[in-house]
Design an enzyme around this catalytic site. Structure first.
Site, PDB file in Angstrom:
ATOM      1  N   ARG A  85      79.736  65.787 118.508  1.00  0.00           N
ATOM      2  CA  ARG A  85      79.071  64.500 118.719  1.00  0.00           C
ATOM      3  C   ARG A  85      78.756  63.769 117.420  1.00  0.00           C
ATOM      4  NH1 ARG A  85      74.665  65.297 123.466  1.00  0.00           N
ATOM      5  NH2 ARG A  85      76.025  65.954 125.159  1.00  0.00           N
ATOM      6  N   ASP A 132      64.580  54.435 128.491  1.00  0.00           N
ATOM      7  CA  ASP A 132      65.282  55.577 127.907  1.00  0.00           C
ATOM      8  C   ASP A 132      65.076  55.558 126.401  1.00  0.00           C
ATOM      9  OD1 ASP A 132      67.647  57.521 129.239  1.00  0.00           O
ATOM     10  OD2 ASP A 132      67.693  57.399 127.051  1.00  0.00           O
TER      11      ASP A 132
HETATM   12  C1  LIG Z   1      70.623  63.541 132.109  1.00  0.00           C
HETATM   13  S1  LIG Z   1      69.924  61.922 131.887  1.00  0.00           S
HETATM   14  C2  LIG Z   1      69.151  61.689 133.476  1.00  0.00           C
HETATM   15  C3  LIG Z   1      69.443  60.317 134.079  1.00  0.00           C
HETATM   16  C4  LIG Z   1      68.855  60.061 135.461  1.00  0.00           C
HETATM   17  N1  LIG Z   1      67.404  60.145 135.455  1.00  0.00           N
HETATM   18  C5  LIG Z   1      69.442  60.977 136.488  1.00  0.00           C
HETATM   19  O1  LIG Z   1      68.749  61.873 136.983  1.00  0.00           O
HETATM   20  O2  LIG Z   1      70.618  60.848 136.818  1.00  0.00           O
HETATM   21  C6  LIG Z   1      68.535  62.270 130.781  1.00  0.00           C
HETATM   22  C7  LIG Z   1      68.066  61.069 129.983  1.00  0.00           C
HETATM   23  O3  LIG Z   1      66.835  61.377 129.326  1.00  0.00           O
HETATM   24  C8  LIG Z   1      66.812  60.688 128.091  1.00  0.00           C
HETATM   25  N2  LIG Z   1      65.859  61.305 127.158  1.00  0.00           N
HETATM   26  C9  LIG Z   1      65.980  62.482 126.500  1.00  0.00           C
HETATM   27  N3  LIG Z   1      64.943  62.677 125.681  1.00  0.00           N
HETATM   28  C10 LIG Z   1      64.136  61.593 125.809  1.00  0.00           C
HETATM   29  C11 LIG Z   1      62.902  61.199 125.195  1.00  0.00           C
HETATM   30  N4  LIG Z   1      62.300  61.953 124.276  1.00  0.00           N
HETATM   31  N5  LIG Z   1      62.359  60.007 125.569  1.00  0.00           N
HETATM   32  C12 LIG Z   1      62.971  59.237 126.499  1.00  0.00           C
HETATM   33  N6  LIG Z   1      64.143  59.552 127.105  1.00  0.00           N
HETATM   34  C13 LIG Z   1      64.718  60.718 126.758  1.00  0.00           C
HETATM   35  C14 LIG Z   1      68.255  60.791 127.615  1.00  0.00           C
HETATM   36  O4  LIG Z   1      68.566  59.782 126.669  1.00  0.00           O
HETATM   37  C15 LIG Z   1      69.057  60.688 128.909  1.00  0.00           C
HETATM   38  O5  LIG Z   1      69.545  59.384 129.132  1.00  0.00           O
END
Ligand SMILES: C[S@@+](CC[C@H](N)C(=O)[O-])C[C@H]1O[C@@H](n2cnc3c(N)ncnc32)[C@H](O)[C@@H]1O
Length: 281
Positions: free
Chosen positions: A39, A149
């Site tokens: 990445r 996000d």
């Molecule tokens: C796997 S996706 C889940 C998307 C959606 N909620 C779903 O269930 O399909 C996880 C998301 O959490 C976000 N994320 C991770 N760490 C974070 C943080 N510290 N603050 C805000 N968002 C975060 C990531 O950028 C990612 O887009």
């Protein structure tokens, strides 16, 4: 050595893991080295750097901390998502949740829903469609959706609302016809959410590690699905507590199906699979 032949040194791996943890709460196991290499590689190309150690030098330097940190955090987040993911939660809203929320508010104000960790937008767009459909039969329903996000890359994509046809495929055909338009270019397989749908969602960057989430007023429902899996236990508990603080008493909280809140000291009462209600008081 070409970049493909290089690897991240042990000490750089340690500092990259600490940075991800300190800045975003994300716990990267030592097994995530290959993932990180793959990445970070595109970042080396963009920045014109020749090795992972040069990248670390830049990232941890003063300029990198200002200009590269956000991109690095984009690199360490996992953004997998789908339209109508874990559909039981949307069925719950339609069958029980929305009616209960409307009854509680007496439909005197709009309902506020929050997709926390919204990734590329599939979750908030699903909510927007489900609620728009419900509102046709229940015109008393007014609502707004906040979608947040950490990653700026996914937020930009979410805001554009353009998806490949294959990604939109899980959306039932009648909803797809109503809420998505085909690209004018016939050869393209892209579809775009119609402006009426896009206007129902406000996208905003929010890091769960921030002390102040900057959210005014209270939310009626929180979707925080498939997000807390990346955090260690104390971080999970801390974040959930802050998220739930923003909910009205009686508000709903939806998590991912693999995520358990067992043993956490948070004001949530289980209601169904990965579904909770904020306790009153
Ligand atoms: C796997 S996706 C889940 C998307 C959606 N909620 C779903 O269930 O399909 C996880 C998301 O959490 C976000 N994320 C991770 N760490 C974070 C943080 N510290 N603050 C805000 N968002 C975060 C990531 O950028 C990612 O887009």
């Amino acid at each position: 050595l070409s970049i493909e032949e290089q690897s991240i040194s042990g000490s750089d791996l340690t500092r990259l893991r600490s940075l991800a943890y300190d800045q975003a709460g994300i716990h990267l196991g030592p097994d995530k080295k290959t993932m990180l290499e793959l990445r970070i590689r595109p970042r080396l190309r963009v920045l014109g750097l020749n090795s992972y150690s040069e990248y670390c030098e830049y990232l941890f330097g003063r300029q990198g901390q200002r200009e590269e940190l956000v991109s690095f955090l984009d690199v360490v987040t996992t953004n997998k998502t789908d339209f109508f993911r874990e559909p039981g939660h949307f069925e719950f809203l339609v069958k029980i949740g929305l009616a209960a929320m409307l009854e509680r508010t007496g439909a005197t104000r709009e309902l506020r829903l929050w997709s926390a960790g919204c990734s590329t937008g599939e979750e908030p767009y699903t909510l927007a469609m489900v609620l728009s459909e419900y509102a046709e039969a229940h015109p008393e329903l007014r609502f707004s959706i906040l979608a947040t996000d950490l990653s700026t890359t996914v937020l930009e994509k979410a805001q554009r609302g353009i998806f490949r046809a294959e990604v939109v495929a899980p959306v039932p055909i009648e909803l797809r016809r109503k809420y998505f338009m085909r690209s004018r270019d016939r050869a393209s397989d892209q579809m775009r959410a119609v402006p009426e749908l896009r206007s129902l969602i406000e996208f905003r960057r929010l890091n769960f590690m921030d002390t102040d989430y900057g959210i005014e007023g209270k939310m009626d429902a929180l979707f925080c699905r498939n997000v807390i899996i990346y955090f260690d236990r104390p971080t999970k508990e801390q974040i959930i507590r802050k998220l739930v603080h923003v909910l009205v008493p009686g508000g709903y909280a939806f998590f991912g199906h693999s995520e358990t809140l067992n043993g956490f000291d948070v004001p949530l009462q289980p209601l169904g699979p990965a579904l909770y209600r904020k306790t009153d008081g």
